[in-house]
Design a protein around this motif. Structure first.
Motif, PDB file in Angstrom:
ATOM      1  N   GLN A   1      24.577  22.090  85.361  1.00  0.00           N
ATOM      2  CA  GLN A   1      24.981  20.769  84.881  1.00  0.00           C
ATOM      3  C   GLN A   1      24.716  20.613  83.385  1.00  0.00           C
ATOM      4  OE1 GLN A   1      26.929  18.712  86.551  1.00  0.00           O
ATOM      5  NE2 GLN A   1      26.838  20.295  88.121  1.00  0.00           N
ATOM      6  N   ILE A   2      23.621  21.196  82.919  1.00  0.00           N
ATOM      7  CA  ILE A   2      23.322  21.168  81.475  1.00  0.00           C
ATOM      8  C   ILE A   2      24.416  21.900  80.706  1.00  0.00           C
ATOM      9  CG2 ILE A   2      21.735  22.080  79.717  1.00  0.00           C
ATOM     10  CD1 ILE A   2      19.446  21.478  81.758  1.00  0.00           C
ATOM     11  N   VAL A   3      24.796  23.077  81.186  1.00  0.00           N
ATOM     12  CA  VAL A   3      25.862  23.845  80.529  1.00  0.00           C
ATOM     13  C   VAL A   3      27.155  23.040  80.532  1.00  0.00           C
ATOM     14  CG1 VAL A   3      27.310  25.906  80.669  1.00  0.00           C
ATOM     15  CG2 VAL A   3      24.840  26.100  81.006  1.00  0.00           C
ATOM     16  N   LYS A   4      27.534  22.509  81.679  1.00  0.00           N
ATOM     17  CA  LYS A   4      28.782  21.752  81.785  1.00  0.00           C
ATOM     18  C   LYS A   4      28.786  20.539  80.842  1.00  0.00           C
ATOM     19  CE  LYS A   4      30.301  23.001  86.419  1.00  0.00           C
ATOM     20  NZ  LYS A   4      30.618  22.517  87.769  1.00  0.00           N
ATOM     21  N   HIS A   5      27.644  19.901  80.697  1.00  0.00           N
ATOM     22  CA  HIS A   5      27.553  18.716  79.842  1.00  0.00           C
ATOM     23  C   HIS A   5      27.694  19.067  78.355  1.00  0.00           C
ATOM     24  CE1 HIS A   5      26.343  14.741  78.493  1.00  0.00           C
ATOM     25  NE2 HIS A   5      25.485  15.336  77.677  1.00  0.00           N
ATOM     26  N   HIS A   6      27.048  20.127  77.939  1.00  0.00           N
ATOM     27  CA  HIS A   6      27.000  20.471  76.509  1.00  0.00           C
ATOM     28  C   HIS A   6      28.096  21.444  76.056  1.00  0.00           C
ATOM     29  CE1 HIS A   6      23.259  18.379  75.568  1.00  0.00           C
ATOM     30  NE2 HIS A   6      22.901  18.701  76.792  1.00  0.00           N
ATOM     31  N   LEU A   7      28.732  22.141  76.989  1.00  0.00           N
ATOM     32  CA  LEU A   7      29.691  23.175  76.627  1.00  0.00           C
ATOM     33  C   LEU A   7      30.916  22.671  75.852  1.00  0.00           C
ATOM     34  CD1 LEU A   7      30.391  26.146  76.658  1.00  0.00           C
ATOM     35  CD2 LEU A   7      31.389  25.808  78.940  1.00  0.00           C
ATOM     36  N   PRO A   8      31.548  21.563  76.227  1.00  0.00           N
ATOM     37  CA  PRO A   8      32.752  21.155  75.483  1.00  0.00           C
ATOM     38  C   PRO A   8      32.511  20.981  73.980  1.00  0.00           C
ATOM     39  CG  PRO A   8      32.620  19.957  77.543  1.00  0.00           C
ATOM     40  CD  PRO A   8      31.310  20.697  77.390  1.00  0.00           C
ATOM     41  N   GLU A   9      31.428  20.367  73.602  1.00  0.00           N
ATOM     42  CA  GLU A   9      31.129  20.184  72.177  1.00  0.00           C
ATOM     43  C   GLU A   9      30.794  21.518  71.519  1.00  0.00           C
ATOM     44  OE1 GLU A   9      30.361  17.829  68.591  1.00  0.00           O
ATOM     45  OE2 GLU A   9      31.735  17.828  70.274  1.00  0.00           O
ATOM     46  N   HIS A  10      30.081  22.386  72.222  1.00  0.00           N
ATOM     47  CA  HIS A  10      29.751  23.705  71.687  1.00  0.00           C
ATOM     48  C   HIS A  10      31.033  24.518  71.447  1.00  0.00           C
ATOM     49  CE1 HIS A  10      27.476  27.237  70.807  1.00  0.00           C
ATOM     50  NE2 HIS A  10      27.809  27.882  71.917  1.00  0.00           N
ATOM     51  N   LEU A  11      31.953  24.466  72.390  1.00  0.00           N
ATOM     52  CA  LEU A  11      33.234  25.156  72.228  1.00  0.00           C
ATOM     53  C   LEU A  11      34.013  24.592  71.045  1.00  0.00           C
ATOM     54  CD1 LEU A  11      34.372  25.423  75.950  1.00  0.00           C
ATOM     55  CD2 LEU A  11      33.738  27.323  74.466  1.00  0.00           C
ATOM     56  N   ARG A  12      34.038  23.274  70.924  1.00  0.00           N
ATOM     57  CA  ARG A  12      34.776  22.632  69.847  1.00  0.00           C
ATOM     58  C   ARG A  12      34.216  23.028  68.483  1.00  0.00           C
ATOM     59  NH1 ARG A  12      34.620  18.694  66.356  1.00  0.00           N
ATOM     60  NH2 ARG A  12      32.568  17.920  66.923  1.00  0.00           N
ATOM     61  N   LEU A  13      32.906  22.939  68.335  1.00  0.00           N
ATOM     62  CA  LEU A  13      32.274  23.260  67.055  1.00  0.00           C
ATOM     63  C   LEU A  13      32.432  24.737  66.696  1.00  0.00           C
ATOM     64  CD1 LEU A  13      29.013  21.131  67.338  1.00  0.00           C
ATOM     65  CD2 LEU A  13      30.983  20.695  65.840  1.00  0.00           C
ATOM     66  N   THR A  14      32.244  25.605  67.674  1.00  0.00           N
ATOM     67  CA  THR A  14      32.347  27.041  67.405  1.00  0.00           C
ATOM     68  C   THR A  14      33.773  27.433  67.045  1.00  0.00           C
ATOM     69  OG1 THR A  14      30.485  27.512  68.860  1.00  0.00           O
ATOM     70  CG2 THR A  14      31.946  29.348  68.338  1.00  0.00           C
ATOM     71  N   SER A  15      34.736  26.929  67.768  1.00  0.00           N
ATOM     72  CA  SER A  15      36.131  27.263  67.491  1.00  0.00           C
ATOM     73  C   SER A  15      36.561  26.822  66.098  1.00  0.00           C
ATOM     74  CB  SER A  15      37.041  26.630  68.543  1.00  0.00           C
ATOM     75  OG  SER A  15      36.756  27.188  69.805  1.00  0.00           O
ATOM     76  N   ALA A  16      35.916  25.795  65.556  1.00  0.00           N
ATOM     77  CA  ALA A  16      36.247  25.290  64.226  1.00  0.00           C
ATOM     78  C   ALA A  16      35.535  26.049  63.099  1.00  0.00           C
ATOM     79  CB  ALA A  16      35.900  23.804  64.142  1.00  0.00           C
TER      80      ALA A  16
END
Length: 102
Positions: free
Chosen positions: A23-38
């Motif tokens: 659940q921690i991964v699912k909660h934080h992953l979208p922002e981590h993906l967004r920031l890293t991809s940028a």
């Protein structure tokens, strides 16, 4: 500029020990993906749940060591790292050797 020898690849797994970790991964992953991809120099970044719900496949590619190092530094100062630092990581990094020789 398609210098494959300069590219850095991280491949492996994020291994949760409980559904609470998932659940921690699912909660934080979208922002981590967004920031890293940028990030400058990020060629690809994918984190996906495997057939085992506790295990996530991680695939990262960066144009060179400078881009990879920037990602590592940014990540260590992020909410993602704070929230997931206790989750086991099993990664292999390739491409650093070529960059060190340049």
């Amino acid at each position: 500029m398609d210098n494959k020898t300069g590219r850095v690849r991280l491949s492996g797994f994020l291994r949760c020990s409980s559904m609470s970790d998932v659940q921690i991964v699912k909660h934080h992953l979208p922002e981590h993906l967004r920031l890293t991809s940028a990030e400058p120099g990020c060629l690809s970044f994918d984190v996906s749940q495997t057939d085992d719900p506790l295990v996530w496949r991680v695939e990262e590619r960066f144009v060179d060591r400078t881009a990879f190092d920037f990602h590592q530094q940014r990540t260590r100062a992020s909410g993602w790292f704070t929230a997931t630092s206790a989750i086991a990581r099993d990664y292999t990094i390739s491409g650093l050797e070529q960059n060190e020789q340049e």
